[in-house]
Design a protein around this motif. Structure first.
Motif, PDB file in Angstrom:
ATOM      1  N   LEU A  18       0.839  -1.198   0.000  1.00 34.24           N
ATOM      2  CA  LEU A  18       0.000   0.000   0.000  1.00 34.24           C
ATOM      3  C   LEU A  18       0.873   1.246   0.000  1.00 34.24           C
ATOM      4  CD1 LEU A  18      -2.643   1.552   0.163  1.00 34.24           C
ATOM      5  CD2 LEU A  18      -2.639   1.163   2.646  1.00 34.24           C
ATOM      6  N   LEU A  21       2.345   1.727  -3.425  1.00 33.61           N
ATOM      7  CA  LEU A  21       1.317   2.156  -4.376  1.00 33.61           C
ATOM      8  C   LEU A  21       0.910   3.611  -4.148  1.00 33.61           C
ATOM      9  CD1 LEU A  21      -0.306   1.221  -6.780  1.00 33.61           C
ATOM     10  CD2 LEU A  21      -2.035   0.353  -5.211  1.00 33.61           C
ATOM     11  N   ASN A  25       1.328   6.301  -6.980  1.00 34.03           N
ATOM     12  CA  ASN A  25       0.138   7.037  -7.390  1.00 34.03           C
ATOM     13  C   ASN A  25       0.351   8.538  -7.263  1.00 34.03           C
ATOM     14  OD1 ASN A  25      -2.495   7.946  -7.921  1.00 34.03           O
ATOM     15  ND2 ASN A  25      -3.340   6.054  -7.120  1.00 34.03           N
ATOM     16  N   LEU A 124      -7.490   2.031 -12.173  1.00 31.94           N
ATOM     17  CA  LEU A 124      -6.869   0.771 -11.766  1.00 31.94           C
ATOM     18  C   LEU A 124      -6.074   0.952 -10.473  1.00 31.94           C
ATOM     19  CD1 LEU A 124      -6.120  -2.212 -12.341  1.00 31.94           C
ATOM     20  CD2 LEU A 124      -4.160  -1.320 -13.624  1.00 31.94           C
ATOM     21  N   THR A 125      -5.281   2.021 -10.402  1.00 34.48           N
ATOM     22  CA  THR A 125      -4.503   2.254  -9.181  1.00 34.48           C
ATOM     23  C   THR A 125      -5.415   2.579  -7.998  1.00 34.48           C
ATOM     24  OG1 THR A 125      -4.102   4.590  -9.707  1.00 34.48           O
ATOM     25  CG2 THR A 125      -2.448   3.000 -10.431  1.00 34.48           C
ATOM     26  N   TYR A 126      -6.490   3.333  -8.236  1.00 34.67           N
ATOM     27  CA  TYR A 126      -7.448   3.610  -7.166  1.00 34.67           C
ATOM     28  C   TYR A 126      -8.075   2.310  -6.663  1.00 34.67           C
ATOM     29  CZ  TYR A 126      -7.523   8.713  -8.005  1.00 34.67           C
ATOM     30  OH  TYR A 126      -7.214  10.046  -8.115  1.00 34.67           O
ATOM     31  N   SER A 127      -8.400   1.407  -7.573  1.00 39.91           N
ATOM     32  CA  SER A 127      -9.006   0.134  -7.181  1.00 39.91           C
ATOM     33  C   SER A 127      -8.045  -0.704  -6.351  1.00 39.91           C
ATOM     34  CB  SER A 127      -9.429  -0.654  -8.427  1.00 39.91           C
ATOM     35  OG  SER A 127     -10.373   0.065  -9.160  1.00 39.91           O
ATOM     36  N   LEU A 128      -6.814  -0.814  -6.819  1.00 38.22           N
ATOM     37  CA  LEU A 128      -5.814  -1.575  -6.063  1.00 38.22           C
ATOM     38  C   LEU A 128      -5.577  -0.963  -4.686  1.00 38.22           C
ATOM     39  CD1 LEU A 128      -3.186  -2.324  -8.866  1.00 38.22           C
ATOM     40  CD2 LEU A 128      -4.712  -3.963  -7.748  1.00 38.22           C
ATOM     41  N   GLU A 129      -5.466   0.360  -4.646  1.00 37.27           N
ATOM     42  CA  GLU A 129      -5.290   1.055  -3.366  1.00 37.27           C
ATOM     43  C   GLU A 129      -6.451   0.773  -2.426  1.00 37.27           C
ATOM     44  OE1 GLU A 129      -4.689   5.274  -3.092  1.00 37.27           O
ATOM     45  OE2 GLU A 129      -2.946   5.149  -4.398  1.00 37.27           O
ATOM     46  N   SER A 130      -7.657   0.831  -2.941  1.00 35.82           N
ATOM     47  CA  SER A 130      -8.835   0.617  -2.098  1.00 35.82           C
ATOM     48  C   SER A 130      -8.840  -0.776  -1.493  1.00 35.82           C
ATOM     49  CB  SER A 130     -10.119   0.848  -2.906  1.00 35.82           C
ATOM     50  OG  SER A 130     -10.186   2.192  -3.331  1.00 35.82           O
ATOM     51  N   VAL A 131      -8.506  -1.776  -2.293  1.00 43.56           N
ATOM     52  CA  VAL A 131      -8.437  -3.147  -1.773  1.00 43.56           C
ATOM     53  C   VAL A 131      -7.371  -3.240  -0.684  1.00 43.56           C
ATOM     54  CG1 VAL A 131      -7.797  -5.527  -2.378  1.00 43.56           C
ATOM     55  CG2 VAL A 131      -9.346  -4.227  -3.863  1.00 43.56           C
ATOM     56  N   LEU A 132      -6.214  -2.648  -0.921  1.00 44.57           N
ATOM     57  CA  LEU A 132      -5.147  -2.690   0.072  1.00 44.57           C
ATOM     58  C   LEU A 132      -5.499  -1.889   1.323  1.00 44.57           C
ATOM     59  CD1 LEU A 132      -2.008  -2.419  -2.255  1.00 44.57           C
ATOM     60  CD2 LEU A 132      -2.811  -4.431  -1.006  1.00 44.57           C
TER      61      LEU A 132
END
Length: 142
Positions: A18, A21, A25, A124-132
């Motif tokens: 996180l 990322l 980001n 895509l980066t927002y989605s990955l960040e949100s999951v993390l």
């Protein structure tokens, strides 16, 4: 787990992926903002922008930039201090930024192929960040 100097066990719960990322980001957003601003200026010169549409597109880009700074700050702070509240606030701000990103992907006055690529990567980066972030919050709470 690591053993502390007084014999206590301690564990680090903050998320390295996180944190990486968030940093990436932050750098990407500088590029995204600059490229989007240049494209809006280009589109205003190359195409006939309808009256009253240029200012809202520019205003929303600057609102998005204003959201990005506290979003990254609270995300990093919450992750490094292992606190749920700043990380949760960052998650809420990410939702706002993602909505603005969708605006620039689908609903701005003119959408170029470059807009689609830039916004898809940002989403895509927002989605990955949100999951993390959700995973990190769950680790902090338990």
């Amino acid at each position: 787990m690591a053993v502390g100097s007084r014999g206590r066990t301690s564990s680090v719960l903050s998320s390295l992926p996180l944190q990486i990322l968030l940093h990436i980001n932050g750098l990407y957003y500088i590029f995204y903002f600059s490229a989007t601003l240049v494209m809006i200026v280009y589109k205003s010169q190359a195409f006939s922008y309808p009256d009253g549409f240029l200012a809202p597109d520019l205003a929303l880009l600057f609102v998005m930039a204003l959201l990005e700074v506290p979003r990254l700050y609270f995300g990093s702070k919450g992750n490094l201090t292992e606190e749920e509240a700043p990380l949760g606030l960052s998650l809420v701000l990410t939702l706002g930024s993602a909505l603005l990103c969708v605006y620039f992907l689908l609903w701005q006055t003119y959408v170029l192929r470059a807009d689609v690529i830039l916004n898809a990567l940002l989403l895509l980066t927002y989605s990955l960040e949100s999951v993390l972030k959700v995973t990190a919050i769950a680790a902090f709470v338990s």
